[in-house]
Each structure stands twice: as structure tokens, then as C-alpha cells.
Design a protein around this motif. Structure first.
Motif, mmCIF file in Angstrom:
data_model
loop_
_atom_site.group_PDB
_atom_site.id
_atom_site.type_symbol
_atom_site.label_atom_id
_atom_site.label_comp_id
_atom_site.label_asym_id
_atom_site.label_seq_id
_atom_site.Cartn_x
_atom_site.Cartn_y
_atom_site.Cartn_z
ATOM 1 N N VAL A 49 0.708 9.982 -1.973
ATOM 2 C CA VAL A 49 -0.083 10.810 -1.069
ATOM 3 C C VAL A 49 0.250 10.408 0.354
ATOM 4 O O VAL A 49 0.297 9.216 0.673
ATOM 5 C CB VAL A 49 -1.597 10.638 -1.330
ATOM 6 C CG1 VAL A 49 -2.408 11.591 -0.459
ATOM 7 C CG2 VAL A 49 -1.915 10.851 -2.804
ATOM 8 N N ASP A 50 0.497 11.397 1.230
ATOM 9 C CA ASP A 50 0.780 11.056 2.622
ATOM 10 C C ASP A 50 -0.505 11.011 3.439
ATOM 11 O O ASP A 50 -1.610 11.242 2.914
ATOM 12 C CB ASP A 50 1.843 11.979 3.227
ATOM 13 C CG ASP A 50 1.375 13.416 3.451
ATOM 14 O OD1 ASP A 50 0.147 13.685 3.453
ATOM 15 O OD2 ASP A 50 2.243 14.294 3.635
ATOM 16 N N THR A 51 -0.406 10.681 4.709
ATOM 17 C CA THR A 51 -1.594 10.483 5.529
ATOM 18 C C THR A 51 -2.341 11.782 5.823
ATOM 19 O O THR A 51 -3.452 11.739 6.343
ATOM 20 C CB THR A 51 -1.222 9.804 6.851
ATOM 21 O OG1 THR A 51 -0.174 10.540 7.484
ATOM 22 C CG2 THR A 51 -0.770 8.373 6.622
ATOM 23 N N LYS A 52 -1.743 12.921 5.497
ATOM 24 C CA LYS A 52 -2.444 14.203 5.606
ATOM 25 C C LYS A 52 -3.052 14.633 4.285
ATOM 26 O O LYS A 52 -3.638 15.714 4.198
ATOM 27 C CB LYS A 52 -1.477 15.276 6.131
ATOM 28 C CG LYS A 52 -1.003 15.023 7.554
ATOM 29 C CD LYS A 52 -0.099 16.149 8.048
ATOM 30 C CE LYS A 52 0.352 15.875 9.485
ATOM 31 N NZ LYS A 52 1.256 16.954 10.005
ATOM 32 N N GLY A 53 -2.901 13.797 3.270
ATOM 33 C CA GLY A 53 -3.480 14.097 1.976
ATOM 34 C C GLY A 53 -2.604 14.934 1.065
ATOM 35 O O GLY A 53 -3.014 15.247 -0.056
ATOM 36 N N MET A 112 0.845 -1.167 0.000
ATOM 37 C CA MET A 112 0.000 0.000 0.000
ATOM 38 C C MET A 112 0.881 1.216 0.000
ATOM 39 O O MET A 112 1.628 1.448 0.913
ATOM 40 C CB MET A 112 -0.809 -0.118 1.271
ATOM 41 C CG MET A 112 -1.830 0.792 1.598
ATOM 42 S SD MET A 112 -2.659 0.216 3.083
ATOM 43 C CE MET A 112 -1.327 -0.179 4.142
ATOM 44 N N LYS A 113 0.840 2.004 -1.080
ATOM 45 C CA LYS A 113 1.722 3.149 -1.147
ATOM 46 C C LYS A 113 1.064 4.319 -0.457
ATOM 47 O O LYS A 113 0.217 4.958 -1.011
ATOM 48 C CB LYS A 113 2.017 3.533 -2.578
ATOM 49 C CG LYS A 113 2.971 2.629 -3.225
ATOM 50 C CD LYS A 113 3.399 3.196 -4.499
ATOM 51 C CE LYS A 113 4.272 2.258 -5.221
ATOM 52 N NZ LYS A 113 4.534 2.630 -6.542
ATOM 53 N N THR A 114 1.440 4.586 0.703
ATOM 54 C CA THR A 114 0.942 5.728 1.424
ATOM 55 C C THR A 114 2.113 6.397 2.091
ATOM 56 O O THR A 114 3.177 5.835 2.168
ATOM 57 C CB THR A 114 -0.053 5.323 2.497
ATOM 58 O OG1 THR A 114 0.542 4.334 3.260
ATOM 59 C CG2 THR A 114 -1.323 4.850 1.926
ATOM 60 N N ALA A 115 1.787 7.765 2.550
ATOM 61 C CA ALA A 115 2.945 8.320 3.191
ATOM 62 C C ALA A 115 3.326 7.420 4.321
ATOM 63 O O ALA A 115 2.510 7.097 5.122
ATOM 64 C CB ALA A 115 2.736 9.705 3.677
ATOM 65 N N ARG A 116 4.160 6.384 3.701
ATOM 66 C CA ARG A 116 4.515 5.151 4.356
ATOM 67 C C ARG A 116 5.496 5.625 5.338
ATOM 68 O O ARG A 116 6.207 6.474 5.116
ATOM 69 C CB ARG A 116 5.239 4.122 3.584
ATOM 70 C CG ARG A 116 4.472 3.523 2.496
ATOM 71 C CD ARG A 116 4.166 2.352 2.214
ATOM 72 N NE ARG A 116 3.751 1.539 1.408
ATOM 73 C CZ ARG A 116 2.981 1.128 0.675
ATOM 74 N NH1 ARG A 116 2.097 1.356 0.685
ATOM 75 N NH2 ARG A 116 2.810 0.491 -0.168
ATOM 76 N N HIS A 159 -1.660 4.742 -1.281
ATOM 77 C CA HIS A 159 -0.600 4.262 -2.155
ATOM 78 C C HIS A 159 0.478 5.332 -2.248
ATOM 79 O O HIS A 159 0.220 6.476 -2.518
ATOM 80 C CB HIS A 159 -1.217 3.990 -3.521
ATOM 81 C CG HIS A 159 -0.244 3.633 -4.589
ATOM 82 N ND1 HIS A 159 0.081 2.337 -4.880
ATOM 83 C CD2 HIS A 159 0.461 4.401 -5.437
ATOM 84 C CE1 HIS A 159 0.932 2.321 -5.882
ATOM 85 N NE2 HIS A 159 1.175 3.560 -6.233
ATOM 86 N N GLY A 160 1.729 4.922 -2.011
ATOM 87 C CA GLY A 160 2.827 5.868 -2.094
ATOM 88 C C GLY A 160 3.174 6.505 -0.786
ATOM 89 O O GLY A 160 3.968 7.428 -0.732
ATOM 90 N N SER A 161 2.612 6.056 0.349
ATOM 91 C CA SER A 161 2.909 6.690 1.614
ATOM 92 C C SER A 161 2.800 5.693 2.744
ATOM 93 O O SER A 161 2.360 4.576 2.566
ATOM 94 C CB SER A 161 1.957 7.865 1.845
ATOM 95 O OG SER A 161 0.647 7.405 1.913
ATOM 96 N N SER A 162 3.187 6.121 3.968
ATOM 97 C CA SER A 162 3.134 5.265 5.140
ATOM 98 C C SER A 162 2.904 6.119 6.366
ATOM 99 O O SER A 162 2.998 7.332 6.298
ATOM 100 C CB SER A 162 4.433 4.474 5.281
ATOM 101 O OG SER A 162 4.643 3.653 4.166
ATOM 102 N N PRO A 163 2.600 5.520 7.519
ATOM 103 C CA PRO A 163 2.187 6.322 8.656
ATOM 104 C C PRO A 163 3.172 7.423 9.010
ATOM 105 O O PRO A 163 4.368 7.209 9.073
ATOM 106 C CB PRO A 163 2.091 5.291 9.795
ATOM 107 C CG PRO A 163 1.808 4.015 9.084
ATOM 108 C CD PRO A 163 2.577 4.095 7.804
ATOM 109 N N ALA A 164 2.659 8.618 9.239
ATOM 110 C CA ALA A 164 3.507 9.772 9.510
ATOM 111 C C ALA A 164 4.164 9.673 10.873
ATOM 112 O O ALA A 164 3.575 9.216 11.839
ATOM 113 C CB ALA A 164 2.676 11.059 9.435
ATOM 114 N N GLY A 165 5.398 10.140 10.934
ATOM 115 C CA GLY A 165 6.133 10.134 12.198
ATOM 116 C C GLY A 165 5.926 11.421 12.966
ATOM 117 O O GLY A 165 5.369 12.375 12.468
#
Length: 323
Positions: free
Chosen positions: A229-233, A1-5, A27-33
Motif C-alpha cells: 500500500v502506498d502513502t495515498k492508500g 516497514m513496507k509502505t509506498a516506500r 508495509h510495502g511502501s515508502s514516502p511518495a516522491g
């Protein structure tokens, strides 16, 4: 899953809490630190997965890897069926989806070596036609961009699809025909498609079917190729040898939040990208290399880390996912 990984217990607990209380990543990202230390998101087991079109392989590197290092694992060999791969993504269970010229394979989580895929989606019913990009939602629903000229489309496949399986939906642009759809990302029910032909990033509802008007279109780009796209969009785009960052609500000829560009960046044939915590990871097809930047970066900045050299096995990396 590419999310603001970190590696302290309290930070790890905060990370787990954030994952369970926020929207599923894109997609393209993962959980934000929650730290300014750009190496902290390198949790044990988190890896960069890159498909190499010329090496006919998927290479996995530790997120903190740097320099001329061998991959921690790879999927390669005649049993894999991998030939000239151009895209990859993971679902929430860690299954790896690998896109090729007329098919995509799904590998069980954690496998490596010359291993057969769990599923192969291929055949006339699939409507896969010069596919360019792949995105997988957390449940395994798969979205593929198909570049067929003036009437290109996104084909959608049910989770667990195998064999000569018809798509469950086909999305055509109802406003302007896709010219050359390339990279694709999904986040919170929206699909983001890089379109170098129309020099734009177009957004569509993920549950669309048939002729679908974009809900937003970011214009003014040169040749967008990868999108994440990151978890904040926030939206990250590789455009020529630049990484451009847009606000979540960007539309039209929007002013970027940041642009990473210039000789110091070492961007060289920037293709797919992924975002994880506080870092952006880019596959450079002409490097060949993988470069890592802070999400706070802007301008002509050097990468935090660069993976390149003979030991890496990289020849023509095309796409990136982090899981």
C-alpha cells in the motif's frame, strides 16, 4: 516497514517535510516522491531488502541497482539462524524482521554478515503455524499470516517480543474463513491480506481480535500473493505474473487503476512487492530477479531496471522491503 516506500537540497527538504506532515507509511511502501524521474527516490542509504528462501539469506541492494550486480550487503550464515526465509519487513528504526517456517528473527538496523539476531520469536506459545507473510508497523507491532487450512488467522505480536511469546491478538475472518492467507500489508490502522485460496484481498482493522469481519474485500483475482500500500492508500497486488493496482477505496469486483502484465515485463513467479516513491519493486521467485516499474506504469511494459545474474546471489527471492 513496507509502505509506498533528489539530489538537490530543495527536493530533499520537501521529502523530509512530507514525511513529518503525513501519515506514517505502510508495509510495502515508502514516502511518495514529487518528480517524474523514477530514479530520484534513490536517496543515499535507501536499500531493497529481499529474502531468498533457497539461499538462506537476506540480500540488500541499492535502490538504483541494475543488472548483474553483487548485493551491497547480506545477512547470511550459521549465526543468523536464517533458514528458508519467506518474508521480511522493517520498522521505522530500521530493524529488519525476517519470517521463516515457524519463527521470525529481528536484526538490529544496519547489521550485515554472519550476525546473530537481536530477537527470535519461536515456540509453542507463539501460535506460528505455517506462516506466510509478515508486516510491521512503525513502532514494531508485528502481524503474521498463518495458513492452516480452513481456519487460518493473523497473529499479532507486541513490539520487542522475544522468545516463546504468545500473540497479543489473533484475528480470524468472521465472514469467510481464510483459505490460504499469503502476503500482508498494514497502513493507517488497516491490514491488507492477499488470499489466493479465496482469490481476494481482504481488509481488517489492525486492532481487531477474535472473529473480525473484513471492512472491504477486493475480488476477481486469480492467485494473489503479495500486497503493498502506498502513502495515498492505493493497493498493489502481485497476481500470477501481473501487478494490479487498485484505488484506496476499492471493494468487490473493482476495476483496477492499472495492470502491469505481459512478456515485456519480465515478471516471472512474481511474489512479494514494495512501493517506494514513484517505483514498484517486485521479487520474482522463478526469475530469479528483482524488477522495478514506475507507479504510473500500465500494460505490457519493460521494467525500468532488473537485478539478475550470478553476481546477485539470487536463487529464489520471496519478498521485498525498502528502507
Amino acid at each position: 516497514m513496507k509502505t509506498a516506500r533528489v539530489v538537490i537540497v530543495a527536493a530533499l527538504a520537501a521529502f523530509i517535510s512530507a514525511c513529518t506532515s503525513s501519515a506514517l507509511p505502510a508495509h510495502g511502501s515508502s514516502p511518495a516522491g514529487n518528480t517524474a524521474n523514477h530514479d530520484v527516490p534513490a536517496l543515499a542509504g535507501v536499500k531493497i531488502y529481499t529474502v531468498d528462501e533457497t539461499a538462506n539469506a537476506v540480500f540488500a541492494f541499492k535502490l538504483a541497482a541494475t543488472g548483474n550486480v553483487a548485493p551491497s550487503s547480506k545477512i547470511k550464515g550459521s549465526n543468523t539462524g536464517i533458514s528458508a526465509p519467506i518474508g521480511d519487513d522493517n520498522d521505522s528504526s530500521g530493524q529488519l524482521y525476517v519470517l521463516e517456517g515457524s519463527s521470525f528473527e529481528v536484526f538490529a538496523a544496519g547489521v550485515h554478515g554472519n550476525i546473530a539476531p537481536k530477537y527470535v520469536v519461536s515456540g509453542a506459545l507463539t501460535q506460528l503455524d505455517n506462516p506466510q507473510g509478515i508486516a510491521v508497523d512503525p513502532t514494531g507491532i508485528t502481524y503474521v499470516t498463518n495458513s492452516t487450512g480452513g481456519n487460518s488467522y493473523i497473529s499479532v505480536y507486541a513490539a520487542g517480543s522475544n522468545g516463546d511469546r504468545a500473540p497479543t491478538a489473533t484475528i480470524y475472518d468472521g465472514q469467510n474463513f481464510f483459505f490460504i492467507p499469503a502476503g500482508i500489508a498494514q497502513f493507517n490502522g488497516t491490514l491488507y491480506v492477499a488470499d489466493p485460496g479465496d482469490q481476494s484481498v481482504n481488509e481488517y482493522p489492525a486492532n481487531g481480535n477474535g472473529l473480525v469481519n473484513p471492512t472491504a474485500m477486493i475480488t476477481g483475482l486469480n492467485s494473489p500473493r503479495g500486497v503493498a500500500v502506498d502513502t495515498k492508500g492505493r493497493i498493489y497486488v502481485t497476481d500470477s505474473n501481473r501487478v494490479i493496482v487498485y484505488a484506496a477505496n476499492a471493494n468487490g469486483n473493482a476495476t483496477p487503476l492499472a495492470t502491469i502484465s505481459g512478456s515485456a515485463t519480465q515478471l516471472n513467479g512474481a511474489a512479494g512487492l514494495s512501493v517506494h516513491g514513484t517505483v514498484i519493486v517486485v521479487a520474482n521467485s522463478s526469475g530469479p530477479s528483482i524488477t522495478v516499474y514506475p507507479t504510473s506504469g500500465n500494460g505490457n511494459i519493460a521494467p525500468l531496471r532488473e537485478i539478475s545474474g550470478a553476481l546477485t546471489g539470487l536463487v529464489n527471492p520471496q519478498d521485498i522491503d525498502i528502507h
